[in-house]
Design a protein around this motif. Structure first.
Motif, PDB file in Angstrom:
ATOM      1  N   LEU A 100       0.830  -1.206   0.000  1.00  0.00           N
ATOM      2  CA  LEU A 100       0.000   0.000   0.000  1.00  0.00           C
ATOM      3  C   LEU A 100       0.866   1.257   0.000  1.00  0.00           C
ATOM      4  O   LEU A 100       0.542   2.261  -0.636  1.00  0.00           O
ATOM      5  CB  LEU A 100      -0.944  -0.003   1.212  1.00  0.00           C
ATOM      6  CG  LEU A 100      -2.208  -0.846   1.031  1.00  0.00           C
ATOM      7  CD1 LEU A 100      -2.902  -1.075   2.370  1.00  0.00           C
ATOM      8  CD2 LEU A 100      -3.165  -0.184   0.049  1.00  0.00           C
ATOM      9  N   ASN A 101       1.975   1.190   0.729  1.00  0.00           N
ATOM     10  CA  ASN A 101       2.866   2.349   0.754  1.00  0.00           C
ATOM     11  C   ASN A 101       3.476   2.593  -0.632  1.00  0.00           C
ATOM     12  O   ASN A 101       3.572   3.731  -1.092  1.00  0.00           O
ATOM     13  CB  ASN A 101       3.953   2.147   1.809  1.00  0.00           C
ATOM     14  CG  ASN A 101       4.669   3.434   2.132  1.00  0.00           C
ATOM     15  OD1 ASN A 101       4.052   4.395   2.590  1.00  0.00           O
ATOM     16  ND2 ASN A 101       5.961   3.474   1.848  1.00  0.00           N
ATOM     17  N   LEU A 102       3.838   1.507  -1.310  1.00  0.00           N
ATOM     18  CA  LEU A 102       4.359   1.649  -2.683  1.00  0.00           C
ATOM     19  C   LEU A 102       3.290   2.222  -3.596  1.00  0.00           C
ATOM     20  O   LEU A 102       3.563   3.064  -4.461  1.00  0.00           O
ATOM     21  CB  LEU A 102       4.830   0.288  -3.209  1.00  0.00           C
ATOM     22  CG  LEU A 102       6.126  -0.248  -2.595  1.00  0.00           C
ATOM     23  CD1 LEU A 102       6.365  -1.678  -3.056  1.00  0.00           C
ATOM     24  CD2 LEU A 102       7.308   0.640  -2.984  1.00  0.00           C
ATOM     25  N   PHE A 103       2.067   1.777  -3.377  1.00  0.00           N
ATOM     26  CA  PHE A 103       0.955   2.279  -4.183  1.00  0.00           C
ATOM     27  C   PHE A 103       0.799   3.795  -3.999  1.00  0.00           C
ATOM     28  O   PHE A 103       0.650   4.542  -4.965  1.00  0.00           O
ATOM     29  CB  PHE A 103      -0.339   1.553  -3.783  1.00  0.00           C
ATOM     30  CG  PHE A 103      -1.592   2.215  -4.289  1.00  0.00           C
ATOM     31  CD1 PHE A 103      -1.923   2.178  -5.635  1.00  0.00           C
ATOM     32  CD2 PHE A 103      -2.445   2.883  -3.413  1.00  0.00           C
ATOM     33  CE1 PHE A 103      -3.075   2.790  -6.108  1.00  0.00           C
ATOM     34  CE2 PHE A 103      -3.597   3.496  -3.877  1.00  0.00           C
ATOM     35  CZ  PHE A 103      -3.905   3.454  -5.229  1.00  0.00           C
ATOM     36  N   GLY A 117      -2.069  -0.355 -16.696  1.00  0.00           N
ATOM     37  CA  GLY A 117      -3.418  -0.901 -16.847  1.00  0.00           C
ATOM     38  C   GLY A 117      -3.894  -1.796 -15.714  1.00  0.00           C
ATOM     39  O   GLY A 117      -4.817  -2.580 -15.894  1.00  0.00           O
ATOM     40  N   VAL A 118      -3.295  -1.678 -14.558  1.00  0.00           N
ATOM     41  CA  VAL A 118      -3.731  -2.516 -13.437  1.00  0.00           C
ATOM     42  C   VAL A 118      -4.961  -1.912 -12.751  1.00  0.00           C
ATOM     43  O   VAL A 118      -5.900  -2.606 -12.407  1.00  0.00           O
ATOM     44  CB  VAL A 118      -2.582  -2.710 -12.415  1.00  0.00           C
ATOM     45  CG1 VAL A 118      -3.044  -3.567 -11.247  1.00  0.00           C
ATOM     46  CG2 VAL A 118      -1.374  -3.322 -13.106  1.00  0.00           C
ATOM     47  N   ILE A 124      -9.308   6.098  -9.801  1.00  0.00           N
ATOM     48  CA  ILE A 124      -8.466   6.926  -8.925  1.00  0.00           C
ATOM     49  C   ILE A 124      -9.017   8.348  -8.882  1.00  0.00           C
ATOM     50  O   ILE A 124      -9.221   8.919  -7.802  1.00  0.00           O
ATOM     51  CB  ILE A 124      -7.005   6.973  -9.453  1.00  0.00           C
ATOM     52  CG1 ILE A 124      -6.413   5.563  -9.513  1.00  0.00           C
ATOM     53  CG2 ILE A 124      -6.161   7.921  -8.613  1.00  0.00           C
ATOM     54  CD1 ILE A 124      -6.136   4.927  -8.180  1.00  0.00           C
ATOM     55  N   HIS A 125      -9.279   8.908 -10.032  1.00  0.00           N
ATOM     56  CA  HIS A 125      -9.690  10.314 -10.070  1.00  0.00           C
ATOM     57  C   HIS A 125     -11.070  10.554  -9.486  1.00  0.00           C
ATOM     58  O   HIS A 125     -11.379  11.649  -9.053  1.00  0.00           O
ATOM     59  CB  HIS A 125      -9.583  10.842 -11.504  1.00  0.00           C
ATOM     60  CG  HIS A 125      -8.158  10.919 -11.970  1.00  0.00           C
ATOM     61  ND1 HIS A 125      -7.688  10.262 -13.076  1.00  0.00           N
ATOM     62  CD2 HIS A 125      -7.080  11.520 -11.411  1.00  0.00           C
ATOM     63  CE1 HIS A 125      -6.386  10.473 -13.207  1.00  0.00           C
ATOM     64  NE2 HIS A 125      -5.994  11.233 -12.203  1.00  0.00           N
ATOM     65  N   SER A 126     -11.884   9.516  -9.468  1.00  0.00           N
ATOM     66  CA  SER A 126     -13.220   9.704  -8.900  1.00  0.00           C
ATOM     67  C   SER A 126     -13.256   9.402  -7.403  1.00  0.00           C
ATOM     68  O   SER A 126     -14.290   9.521  -6.766  1.00  0.00           O
ATOM     69  CB  SER A 126     -14.226   8.800  -9.634  1.00  0.00           C
ATOM     70  OG  SER A 126     -13.812   7.447  -9.501  1.00  0.00           O
ATOM     71  N   ALA A 127     -12.124   9.020  -6.828  1.00  0.00           N
ATOM     72  CA  ALA A 127     -12.107   8.715  -5.393  1.00  0.00           C
ATOM     73  C   ALA A 127     -12.018  10.004  -4.588  1.00  0.00           C
ATOM     74  O   ALA A 127     -11.182  10.856  -4.882  1.00  0.00           O
ATOM     75  CB  ALA A 127     -10.918   7.812  -5.065  1.00  0.00           C
ATOM     76  N   THR A 128     -12.901  10.143  -3.574  1.00  0.00           N
ATOM     77  CA  THR A 128     -12.883  11.387  -2.791  1.00  0.00           C
ATOM     78  C   THR A 128     -11.577  11.535  -2.005  1.00  0.00           C
ATOM     79  O   THR A 128     -11.166  12.629  -1.686  1.00  0.00           O
ATOM     80  CB  THR A 128     -14.056  11.452  -1.797  1.00  0.00           C
ATOM     81  OG1 THR A 128     -14.082  10.213  -1.087  1.00  0.00           O
ATOM     82  CG2 THR A 128     -15.364  11.689  -2.493  1.00  0.00           C
ATOM     83  N   GLY A 129     -10.931  10.410  -1.717  1.00  0.00           N
ATOM     84  CA  GLY A 129      -9.690  10.477  -0.940  1.00  0.00           C
ATOM     85  C   GLY A 129      -8.463  10.825  -1.768  1.00  0.00           C
ATOM     86  O   GLY A 129      -7.361  10.971  -1.230  1.00  0.00           O
ATOM     87  N   VAL A 330      -6.276  -4.211  -3.858  1.00  0.00           N
ATOM     88  CA  VAL A 330      -5.041  -4.478  -3.107  1.00  0.00           C
ATOM     89  C   VAL A 330      -4.369  -5.802  -3.543  1.00  0.00           C
ATOM     90  O   VAL A 330      -3.148  -5.838  -3.702  1.00  0.00           O
ATOM     91  CB  VAL A 330      -5.276  -4.415  -1.584  1.00  0.00           C
ATOM     92  CG1 VAL A 330      -4.031  -4.845  -0.826  1.00  0.00           C
ATOM     93  CG2 VAL A 330      -5.682  -3.008  -1.171  1.00  0.00           C
ATOM     94  N   PRO A 331      -5.131  -6.873  -3.778  1.00  0.00           N
ATOM     95  CA  PRO A 331      -4.456  -8.097  -4.243  1.00  0.00           C
ATOM     96  C   PRO A 331      -3.646  -7.851  -5.530  1.00  0.00           C
ATOM     97  O   PRO A 331      -2.503  -8.311  -5.640  1.00  0.00           O
ATOM     98  CB  PRO A 331      -5.619  -9.058  -4.520  1.00  0.00           C
ATOM     99  CG  PRO A 331      -6.754  -8.553  -3.711  1.00  0.00           C
ATOM    100  CD  PRO A 331      -6.576  -7.077  -3.576  1.00  0.00           C
ATOM    101  N   GLN A 332      -4.219  -7.064  -6.457  1.00  0.00           N
ATOM    102  CA  GLN A 332      -3.495  -6.747  -7.686  1.00  0.00           C
ATOM    103  C   GLN A 332      -2.256  -5.904  -7.391  1.00  0.00           C
ATOM    104  O   GLN A 332      -1.220  -6.056  -8.036  1.00  0.00           O
ATOM    105  CB  GLN A 332      -4.407  -6.004  -8.680  1.00  0.00           C
ATOM    106  CG  GLN A 332      -5.435  -6.892  -9.363  1.00  0.00           C
ATOM    107  CD  GLN A 332      -6.765  -6.904  -8.630  1.00  0.00           C
ATOM    108  OE1 GLN A 332      -6.810  -7.051  -7.412  1.00  0.00           O
ATOM    109  NE2 GLN A 332      -7.859  -6.774  -9.378  1.00  0.00           N
ATOM    110  N   MET A 333      -2.400  -4.979  -6.431  1.00  0.00           N
ATOM    111  CA  MET A 333      -1.248  -4.137  -6.076  1.00  0.00           C
ATOM    112  C   MET A 333      -0.109  -4.999  -5.552  1.00  0.00           C
ATOM    113  O   MET A 333       1.051  -4.790  -5.909  1.00  0.00           O
ATOM    114  CB  MET A 333      -1.609  -3.188  -4.927  1.00  0.00           C
ATOM    115  CG  MET A 333      -2.444  -2.019  -5.294  1.00  0.00           C
ATOM    116  SD  MET A 333      -2.765  -1.114  -3.753  1.00  0.00           S
ATOM    117  CE  MET A 333      -4.324  -0.373  -4.177  1.00  0.00           C
TER     118      MET A 333
END
Lengths: 494, 315
Positions: A100-103, A117-118, A124-129, A330-333
Motif C-alpha cells: 500500500l505504501n508503494l501504491f 493498466g492494473v 483513482i480520479h473519482s475517489a474522494t480520498g 489491493v491483491p493486484q497491487m
C-alpha cells in the motif's frame, strides 16, 4: 462459574473447539475462570470498568452539551490468538502495508500502476480520498502510512479476511494499552503462567517512528500530536498518546506558519515544530488548500510540508487507499509491486462500477452487505439479510444512480468469543484491529494482538461503539515459531 | 509551554478559586443575618452588588431574597459567574490539559463539579451552610492536590498566578460586602452588633483565629489592615500579590525588583504600593474607593498577563 453450559454453536469460537473443549492456548485461562464464582467474576468485571473510568479511558458523547464521558464497555474474558497464527497474520499485514505504501508513492508520483493498466485511471480520479495537491509529494523516507489500523475478521470456517485498511487516522490503540493494564490486575495469576506478548512498547515505538521523520541534522526535534480539540470523540486517545510520548498536544489554533516554518505559540514566543502526528482528516488540515471553512487546521501548513520543513504522519493523501473500491485492488497491487500472492485475503468484493457485477449485486441484495466506497464506521451501509424489501429497493436506486460509490460483499459470519452476562456466558461476535507502524528502512512493526471489538448486543454483528459495541483484551499466546515453521504455516494457509 | 495550555491552567485555578469565594460571599451574609436582631431587614442586595452583576440579577430574578440570591450565585447555570458555571468552566479547562496536569487534579475537579451539580437545585436554607463549607473544602483539596502532585514547573506557576489573583480580588470584595452592609446604619459603628459582624466577616475569610493571634481587639481598621495588608495571612491581598509576583518571576526568569514585560510591571507596581501604604491612608481616602481601585488594577494585571503570555500573534 464453569463453561460446561457454554455452547459455541455453529460459529468459529476463538476460545472453544466444541462445547466443553477449550482450544489448547485457552485451556489455562478457562480453567482459571471456571474456578471463580459468578459473583467474583462480576466483581472483577466491575473493578476493571471502574479502573478504566478512573484512568479516564473515555470517549465523548457528542450530542450531550455537558461533555458526558463514557467508557467503552469492557469484557474481562480476553480473546486469545496462538502465536503461530499471529505470526502468519503479522506477515500478511506487513506485506499488505508495504504494498500500500508503494501504491501511495506511485499514485502521487509516476502513476505506473495506471499506465500499466492494473487500476483504471477513472477509479483513482473519482475517489474522494485522492488529493490533487499531493501529486509530486515526496514525504520523508518515502513513508506515507506511518500508522495503520487494519480491520480483520474471521468467518465461520475460521478463515481470516481484511475488512478495511484505515490508513488515515485509525483510533483505538489507547484501549489496547489501557485494557491490558487493567487485565494484568484482573488476572495476575494467568499472566504469570502464560507467555502473553506485551503491548506496552507501542508509545515508545510510535515516538521513534515520528522522530525518524524529522528533517535531518536537528539535534532535538519537536514532535507534536495535533488534535481537533477536546470535543472530538477520540480526544482521550490524543491526550493519552501525547502524554505517553511526552510531547505537546496541540490544536490548530496553537500553530501558525511563520518565517517559512510551522511554529507553535508558547509562553516564550514562537517555537518551531518538526513532526506532526495528526489526528485531523486531510480535508480539515489546511484551509488554504482543502476545505476553506475548516477552523481546525493551520493555514499554509501544506506549503511548509511540501517544502520538507515539517513532516506529517500519516502523510496527506493516504485516504485514497481507504476507498473501498481501491481496497478491492489491493491483491493486484501486491502482485504488481511485489510479485507475490497476498497472504491475508480480502473479503470477496463486487464493484458496482462494473456493469456485470452491478447486475449480480442488484439481484442478490438480500444476501449481500453493500457499503458506500468512501464511508467508514458503519455509515452508509445496507446489511441485505437484515433489511426490509423497501430498504433494499431504496438502496438499489442509490446504487444505480452512482454505481462508482458502492461495493458489495457477502455477509460474513464473524467469529465469537465467550462474554460475561448477568448469569451466564454467551458467544459474542468480534473483529480485530491490529496497529502497524511503518518506520524508516522499511522497518514495519505490528503491535502484538490489537483491539478486539465485540458486539455486546446478542446476535448483533455490529461492533462499533456507537451501536452497542465494547472491547476485550487480545492475547497473543505462546512463543514465536522458528522461521521455517512459520513458512510452512503460511503456505498451508494461503 | 503552549500559550493555550498556560491559559487553561491559569483559568482552571481562577475558576476553582472563584467558586470557593462565591461560597464565602454567601456564607458571610448568611452568618451576618443570623447574628442580626430579629426584625432587621435582610440585606441580600449588597452581595449581588459586589459581584458587579446586580443589573442582570434584577432582570432575571427581581427581588433580592435569600432564595433568589443563592439560586443565582450558586446554581444558575446560565449565569457565567455562578458556582456551578465556574466549576463547569474549570472542568472544561482541566479536560483540555489533562496530559499536562496530574490525573489526581483532574479527578478532583471532576468530583467537585459533580458534587455541586448533584446538589442542584438549591438545598434548603438550613442545609446551605454545610453545602458552602463543602465547596470550600473541595477547593482546598484541589489546591492541595495540585501542590502535592504536579511538578512545580511553569504550568504550576501559571496556575498559582490564576489562583492568587482571583483570591486577592475576592478578598477585596468580601471586605466590600461589609462596607455595604454598614452603609445604611452608621449608628451601629462600634456597637456589639458591629463587632459580631466583623467577626463573621473574618470567619468567612477563614481569618478569625489568625487575626486573633496578631491583634487582640476587633476594630474595623485592624480587620481591614489584616485582610488587605498582612504579609503572612494567605488570603490577604498583599500576601496574594507577593506570591503571585514570585510565580510571575519564576515564569519569566527575571529577578525580582526588575521587570521585562507589562505583566511584571503592573503587578510589581500594585504590590509595592500595597507594601508601602498604611491602613490610615487607606481609610482616609475611603475604604470602598480603595477596594474598588484595587479590583480594577487587578483586572489590568490579568489583562497584561493575557497579552504577554497567552495572546501571542504571529509577526
Amino acid at each position: 462459574m464453569r463453561f460446561d453450559q457454554y455452547d459455541p454453536g455453529d460459529f468459529y469460537d476463538e476460545l472453544f473447539v466444541t462445547q466443553g473443549q477449550p482450544r489448547p492456548e485457552a485451556a489455562l485461562l478457562t480453567k482459571r475462570i471456571s474456578s471463580l464464582s459468578l459473583e467474583e467474576l462480576h466483581q472483577r468485571q466491575q473493578a476493571a470498568q471502574t479502573a478504566l473510568f478512573k484512568l479516564g479511558v473515555t470517549f465523548n458523547v457528542y450530542s450531550n452539551n455537558e461533555g458526558t464521558e463514557r467508557i467503552l464497555p469492557f469484557d474481562i474474558i480476553p480473546r486469545i490468538l496462538p502465536a503461530n497464527e499471529w505470526d502468519w497474520i503479522e506477515r500478511g499485514l506487513k506485506q499488505r502495508i508495504y504494498a500500500l505504501n508503494l501504491f501511495l508513492s506511485d499514485i502521487y508520483g509516476d502513476q505506473k500502476i495506471i499506465k500499466d493498466g492494473v487500476i483504471p485511471a477513472e477509479l483513482i480520479h473519482s475517489a474522494t480520498g485522492f488529493l490533487k495537491p499531493c501529486l509530486g509529494l515526496k514525504p520523508p523516507e518515502g513513508i506515507w502510512c506511518h500508522i495503520t489500523g487494519t480491520d480483520l475478521v474471521r468467518d465461520r470456517d475460521g478463515q481470516w479476511y481484511v475488512l478495511e485498511d484505515n490508513l488515515r487516522c485509525p483510533s483505538g490503540v489507547s484501549y489496547v494499552l489501557e485494557n491490558r493494564r487493567v487485565m494484568k490486575s484482573t488476572f495476575p495469576m494467568v499472566f504469570n503462567r502464560m507467555a502473553i506478548r506485551p503491548v506496552d512498547d507501542y508509545a515508545g515505538k510510535l515516538l521513534g517512528t515520528l522522530l525518524d521523520l524529522a528533517p535531518a541534522g536537528l539535534p532535538n526535534p519537536t514532535v507534536v500530536v495535533l488534535t481537533p480539540g477536546m470535543y472530538n470523540s477520540a480526544y482521550f486517545e490524543h491526550s493519552f498518546l501525547a502524554q505517553q510520548m511526552g510531547v505537546e498536544l496541540v490544536e490548530g489554533r496553537d500553530l501558525v506558519v511563520a518565517d517559512g516554518y510551522l511554529q507553535m505559540r508558547t509562553t516564550k514566543g514562537l517555537s518551531r515544530v518538526d513532526v506532526i502526528y495528526r489526528r485531523i482528516d486531510d480535508d480539515f488540515i489546511d484551509p488554504l488548500v482543502f476545505r476553506p471553512d475548516s477552523l481546525l487546521g493551520v493555514p499554509g501548513l501544506t506549503e511548509v510540508y511540501r517544502a520538507g520543513r515539517v513532516a506529517i504522519a500519516n502523510a496527506l493523501g493516504t485516504g485514497i487507499a481507504d476507498d473501498k473500491v481501491i481496497y478491492a485492488y489491493v491483491p493486484q497491487m501486491i502482485q504488481y509491486y511485489l510479485g507475490e500472492d497476498q497472504l491475508l485475503p480480502n473479503v470477496p468484493t463486487y464493484l458496482c462500477w462494473e456493469p456485470d457485477q452491478l447486475q449480480h449485486v442488484l439481484t442478490n441484495l438480500d444476501s449481500l452487505v453493500v457499503k458506500a466506497a468512501s464511508e467508514s464506521g458503519g455509515y452508509g451501509m445496507l446489511v441485505g439479510p437484515h433489511a426490509t424489501p423497501t430498504q433494499r429497493e431504496e438502496f438499489a436506486d442509490r446504487i444505480k444512480a452512482k454505481p462508482r460509490n458502492y461495493i458489495a460483499q457477502p455477509t460474513l459470519c464473524l467469529s465469537r468469543v465467550p462474554t460475561l452476562f448477568e448469569d451466564h456466558f454467551a458467544g459474542c461476535h468480534v473483529d480485530l484491529r491490529p496497529y502497524i507502524l511503518y518506520g524508516k528502512d522499511d522497518n514495519i512493526y505490528v503491535n502484538p494482538g490489537g483491539l478486539t471489538r465485540v458486539a455486546l448486543r446478542k446476535g448483533s454483528l455490529v461492533v462499533n461503539s456507537s451501536q452497542g459495541g465494547g472491547s476485550k483484551d487480545t492475547w497473543v499466546v505462546g512463543h514465536t515459531l522458528s522461521q521455517s515453521q512459520t513458512q510452512t504455516q503460511t503456505q498451508s494457509q494461503s | 509551554m503552549l500559550s493555550r495550555v498556560a491559559d487553561s491552567i491559569y483559568w482552571l485555578n481562577r475558576y476553582v478559586e472563584r467558586a470557593e469565594n462565591i461560597a464565602r460571599f454567601i456564607d458571610v451574609n448568611l452568618n451576618l443575618l443570623l447574628d442580626s436582631p430579629p426584625g432587621t431587614q435582610q440585606q441580600w442586595n449588597p452581595v449581588v452588588l459586589t459581584t458587579g452583576d446586580l443589573a442582570l440579577f434584577k432582570e432575571r430574578y427581581g427581588e433580592a431574597t435569600a432564595e433568589n440570591v443563592v439560586q443565582f450565585l450558586a446554581f444558575d447555570a446560565e449565569y457565567s459567574n455562578s458556582i456551578i458555571s465556574c466549576l463547569k468552566a474549570a472542568r472544561e479547562n482541566a479536560r483540555s490539559v489533562r496530559e499536562i496536569i496530574s490525573s489526581e487534579m483532574w479527578e478532583q475537579v471532576n468530583t467537585f463539579y459533580h458534587q455541586v451539580k448533584d446538589a442542584s437545585p438549591a438545598p434548603q436554607l438550613a442545609g446551605l451552610s454545610e453545602f458552602f463549607s463543602e465547596v470550600k473544602m473541595s477547593s482546598h483539596l484541589f489546591a492541595g492536590i495540585m501542590d502535592a502532585t504536579m511538578s512545580h514547573n511553569e504550568g504550576w506557576h501559571f496556575g498559582q498566578l490564576g489562583r492568587l489573583i482571583e483570591r486577592a480580588d475576592k478578598t477585596a470584595r468580601i471586605l466590600d460586602v461589609k462596607y455595604f452592609i454598614l452603609l445604611p446604619s452608621v449608628q451601629d459603628i462600634g456597637t456589639t452588633l458591629d463587632e459580631l459582624q466583623w467577626i463573621a466577616l473574618l470567619k468567612s475569610a477563614s481569618g478569625y483565629e489568625m487575626y486573633r493571634k496578631c491583634q487582640h481587639r476587633i476594630t474595623p481598621q485592624e480587620v481591614a489592615h489584616f485582610l488587605l495588608l498582612d504579609r503572612e495571612f494567605p488570603r490577604s491581598v498583599l500576601f496574594c500579590l507577593l506570591q503571585a509576583e514570585w510565580s510571575l518571576h519564576e515564569i519569566s526568569g527575571t529577578s525580582t525588583g526588575r521587570w521585562t514585560n507589562p505583566a511584571e510591571r503592573t503587578l510589581g507596581r500594585l504590590r509595592s504600593e500595597l507594601e508601602f501604604i498604611t491602613i490610615e491612608e487607606v481609610i482616609q481616602g475611603g475604604l470602598h474607593e480603595f477596594l474598588d481601585q484595587t479590583q480594577s488594577r487587578l483586572n489590568s494585571v490579568s489583562e497584561k498577563i493575557f497579552e504577554t503570555f497567552f495572546a501571542l500573534e504571529a509577526v
